[in-house]
Write a protein that holds these residues in place. Structure first.
Motif, PDB file in Angstrom:
ATOM      1  N   GLU A   1       0.828  -1.204   0.000  1.00 25.54           N
ATOM      2  CA  GLU A   1       0.000   0.000   0.000  1.00 25.54           C
ATOM      3  C   GLU A   1       0.864   1.256   0.000  1.00 25.54           C
ATOM      4  O   GLU A   1       0.587   2.232  -0.700  1.00 25.54           O
ATOM      5  N   GLY A   2       1.953   1.237   0.782  1.00 23.34           N
ATOM      6  CA  GLY A   2       2.836   2.397   0.824  1.00 23.34           C
ATOM      7  C   GLY A   2       3.534   2.633  -0.500  1.00 23.34           C
ATOM      8  O   GLY A   2       3.666   3.776  -0.950  1.00 23.34           O
ATOM      9  N   VAL A   3       3.982   1.560  -1.136  1.00 22.73           N
ATOM     10  CA  VAL A   3       4.631   1.678  -2.442  1.00 22.73           C
ATOM     11  C   VAL A   3       3.652   2.230  -3.471  1.00 22.73           C
ATOM     12  O   VAL A   3       3.995   3.101  -4.277  1.00 22.73           O
ATOM     13  N   ARG A   4       2.422   1.721  -3.431  1.00 23.08           N
ATOM     14  CA  ARG A   4       1.397   2.201  -4.377  1.00 23.08           C
ATOM     15  C   ARG A   4       1.124   3.696  -4.184  1.00 23.08           C
ATOM     16  O   ARG A   4       1.071   4.456  -5.162  1.00 23.08           O
ATOM     17  N   ARG A   5       0.983   4.125  -2.931  1.00 19.00           N
ATOM     18  CA  ARG A   5       0.713   5.545  -2.660  1.00 19.00           C
ATOM     19  C   ARG A   5       1.874   6.419  -3.131  1.00 19.00           C
ATOM     20  O   ARG A   5       1.676   7.493  -3.698  1.00 19.00           O
ATOM     21  N   TRP A   6       3.090   5.944  -2.880  1.00 18.53           N
ATOM     22  CA  TRP A   6       4.265   6.722  -3.289  1.00 18.53           C
ATOM     23  C   TRP A   6       4.295   6.880  -4.804  1.00 18.53           C
ATOM     24  O   TRP A   6       4.479   7.979  -5.328  1.00 18.53           O
ATOM     25  N   GLN A   7       4.121   5.805  -5.513  1.00 15.80           N
ATOM     26  CA  GLN A   7       4.193   5.846  -6.973  1.00 15.80           C
ATOM     27  C   GLN A   7       3.113   6.722  -7.576  1.00 15.80           C
ATOM     28  O   GLN A   7       3.330   7.372  -8.601  1.00 15.80           O
ATOM     29  N   GLN A   8       1.970   6.783  -6.928  1.00 15.68           N
ATOM     30  CA  GLN A   8       0.896   7.639  -7.419  1.00 15.68           C
ATOM     31  C   GLN A   8       1.173   9.112  -7.145  1.00 15.68           C
ATOM     32  O   GLN A   8       0.738   9.981  -7.908  1.00 15.68           O
ATOM     33  N   ALA A   9       1.908   9.386  -6.065  1.00 15.19           N
ATOM     34  CA  ALA A   9       2.089  10.771  -5.640  1.00 15.19           C
ATOM     35  C   ALA A   9       3.377  11.425  -6.131  1.00 15.19           C
ATOM     36  O   ALA A   9       3.407  12.630  -6.374  1.00 15.19           O
ATOM     37  N   VAL A  10       4.444  10.641  -6.306  1.00 17.83           N
ATOM     38  CA  VAL A  10       5.747  11.240  -6.611  1.00 17.83           C
ATOM     39  C   VAL A  10       5.747  11.821  -8.026  1.00 17.83           C
ATOM     40  O   VAL A  10       5.306  11.167  -8.978  1.00 17.83           O
ATOM     41  N   PRO A  11       6.208  13.062  -8.202  1.00 20.87           N
ATOM     42  CA  PRO A  11       6.156  13.695  -9.519  1.00 20.87           C
ATOM     43  C   PRO A  11       6.876  12.924 -10.629  1.00 20.87           C
ATOM     44  O   PRO A  11       6.384  12.887 -11.758  1.00 20.87           O
ATOM     45  N   VAL A  12       8.015  12.297 -10.357  1.00 15.19           N
ATOM     46  CA  VAL A  12       8.736  11.595 -11.427  1.00 15.19           C
ATOM     47  C   VAL A  12       8.194  10.183 -11.657  1.00 15.19           C
ATOM     48  O   VAL A  12       8.655   9.490 -12.570  1.00 15.19           O
ATOM     49  N   GLY A  13       7.253   9.730 -10.844  1.00 14.34           N
ATOM     50  CA  GLY A  13       6.528   8.504 -11.121  1.00 14.34           C
ATOM     51  C   GLY A  13       7.194   7.192 -10.772  1.00 14.34           C
ATOM     52  O   GLY A  13       6.773   6.147 -11.255  1.00 14.34           O
ATOM     53  N   ARG A  14       8.221   7.200  -9.915  1.00 11.11           N
ATOM     54  CA  ARG A  14       8.864   5.943  -9.535  1.00 11.11           C
ATOM     55  C   ARG A  14       9.497   6.049  -8.164  1.00 11.11           C
ATOM     56  O   ARG A  14       9.668   7.139  -7.625  1.00 11.11           O
ATOM     57  N   LEU A  15       9.838   4.876  -7.614  1.00  5.72           N
ATOM     58  CA  LEU A  15      10.626   4.837  -6.392  1.00  5.72           C
ATOM     59  C   LEU A  15      12.069   5.206  -6.713  1.00  5.72           C
ATOM     60  O   LEU A  15      12.509   5.129  -7.859  1.00  5.72           O
ATOM     61  N   GLY A  16      12.786   5.580  -5.679  1.00  7.15           N
ATOM     62  CA  GLY A  16      14.206   5.829  -5.859  1.00  7.15           C
ATOM     63  C   GLY A  16      14.973   4.537  -6.016  1.00  7.15           C
ATOM     64  O   GLY A  16      14.484   3.451  -5.682  1.00  7.15           O
ATOM     65  N   ARG A  17      16.172   4.640  -6.535  1.00  2.00           N
ATOM     66  CA  ARG A  17      17.082   3.509  -6.643  1.00  2.00           C
ATOM     67  C   ARG A  17      18.335   3.829  -5.831  1.00  2.00           C
ATOM     68  O   ARG A  17      18.706   4.992  -5.658  1.00  2.00           O
ATOM     69  N   ALA A  18      18.987   2.788  -5.362  1.00  2.00           N
ATOM     70  CA  ALA A  18      20.182   2.995  -4.545  1.00  2.00           C
ATOM     71  C   ALA A  18      21.222   3.833  -5.280  1.00  2.00           C
ATOM     72  O   ALA A  18      21.897   4.673  -4.685  1.00  2.00           O
ATOM     73  N   GLU A  19      21.323   3.630  -6.585  1.00  2.00           N
ATOM     74  CA  GLU A  19      22.318   4.397  -7.346  1.00  2.00           C
ATOM     75  C   GLU A  19      21.966   5.875  -7.444  1.00  2.00           C
ATOM     76  O   GLU A  19      22.847   6.719  -7.651  1.00  2.00           O
ATOM     77  N   ASP A  20      20.675   6.221  -7.296  1.00  2.00           N
ATOM     78  CA  ASP A  20      20.305   7.638  -7.256  1.00  2.00           C
ATOM     79  C   ASP A  20      20.954   8.327  -6.063  1.00  2.00           C
ATOM     80  O   ASP A  20      21.442   9.458  -6.167  1.00  2.00           O
ATOM     81  N   ILE A  21      20.939   7.643  -4.943  1.00  2.00           N
ATOM     82  CA  ILE A  21      21.561   8.196  -3.737  1.00  2.00           C
ATOM     83  C   ILE A  21      23.078   8.166  -3.876  1.00  2.00           C
ATOM     84  O   ILE A  21      23.777   9.104  -3.471  1.00  2.00           O
ATOM     85  N   GLY A  22      23.594   7.107  -4.482  1.00  2.00           N
ATOM     86  CA  GLY A  22      25.035   7.028  -4.734  1.00  2.00           C
ATOM     87  C   GLY A  22      25.517   8.160  -5.608  1.00  2.00           C
ATOM     88  O   GLY A  22      26.580   8.740  -5.359  1.00  2.00           O
ATOM     89  N   ASP A  23      24.748   8.498  -6.641  1.00  2.00           N
ATOM     90  CA  ASP A  23      25.135   9.604  -7.524  1.00  2.00           C
ATOM     91  C   ASP A  23      25.223  10.921  -6.762  1.00  2.00           C
ATOM     92  O   ASP A  23      26.139  11.723  -6.975  1.00  2.00           O
TER      93      ASP A  23
END
Length: 255
Positions: free
Chosen positions: A203-225
């Motif tokens: 449910e939390g993943v679904r809510r996040w994906q619906q709300a986040v402007p870029v339309g996806r969860l983050g990836r570990a490499e996003d934080i690494g970058d």
């Protein structure tokens, strides 16, 4: 791009399967020699080191309980010794994130989170700064905070408070260590994907994906970058800053 060529870096909490692993791999891909810290996830840390070695990089596993101040200082010291006496970058990623209602929380519950998430940042940074201040170009320290430092979630009072403290520690450390060429910043991730997350919290993943402007969860490499950028010369005039990496979620109105 070899943004970190020649650097020696320590990534705490780098043995898990999430953000720490992504940071360690991105640092190595940009040319850094990486000390990968773990507390209990030896197998995961060894896997990260093996992947770095297979790609032609250099890495080592360091184990320690960073809820203990002396262990923090030992891990930092050993990272520098392994790096030939220098330490160019520290990423304070190690931390815990239990879910517990505030009403039933004990002081021991509170300390278990705060001591791990804040004490380790304080002690590791202090130990690293003692080394970095002797170096010609100082060094870079990056704390992994969270968007929950400013946007609390139910059951995360101790976690949110600890991450808010981490953000302010970075600003204070940037002020006091800046004259020695040491830059201190935070990266505040939003919801970052990991193995099993969708099944554990659908449910939390679904809510996040619906709300986040870029339309996806983050990836570990996003934080690494983000961490690579802050440790590189590209960020040589960036200190005391909280870099939010959340796909634009913090920009959404709350009303």
């Amino acid at each position: 791009m070899n943004l970190l060529a020649g650097q020696v870096a320590l990534v705490t909490g780098g043995g898990g399967g999430g953000i720490g692993r992504g940071i360690a791999l991105r640092f190595a891909a940009e040319g850094a020699a990486v000390a990968v810290h773990c507390r209990t996830s030896d197998e995961g840390a060894r896997d990260v080191v093996a992947r770095i070695g297979a790609a032609g990089g250099r890495a080592v596993v360091l184990r320690g309980d960073l809820a203990d101040e002396d262990e923090c200082r030992r891990v930092v010291r050993e990272a520098a010794e392994w790096g030939g006496g220098r330490l160019d970058a520290l990423v304070n990623n190690a931390g815990v994130q239990p879910v517990q209602e505030l009403a039933g929380m004990t002081a021991a519950d509170w300390r278990a989170v705060v001591d791990t998430n804040v004490l380790s940042v304080f002690a590791c940074t202090q130990a690293a700064a003692e080394i970095m201040r002797q170096q010609e170009f100082g060094g870079s320290v990056t704390h992994i905070a969270s968007i929950e430092a400013a946007h609390p979630a139910p059951g995360h009072a101790h976690y949110s408070a600890s991450k808010a403290a981490v953000v302010m520690h970075a600003r204070s450390a940037a002020l006091e260590y800046g004259p020695y060429g040491i830059r201190v910043n935070t990266v505040s991730p939003g919801l970052v994907d990991r193995e099993g997350l969708a099944g554990d919290w659908p449910e939390g993943v679904r809510r996040w994906q619906q709300a986040v402007p870029v339309g996806r969860l983050g990836r570990a490499e996003d934080i690494g970058d983000a961490c690579v950028f802050l440790a590189s010369r590209l960020a040589s005039w960036v200190s005391g800053h909280d870099l939010v990496v959340d796909g634009g979620m913090s920009a959404r109105p709350t009303w």
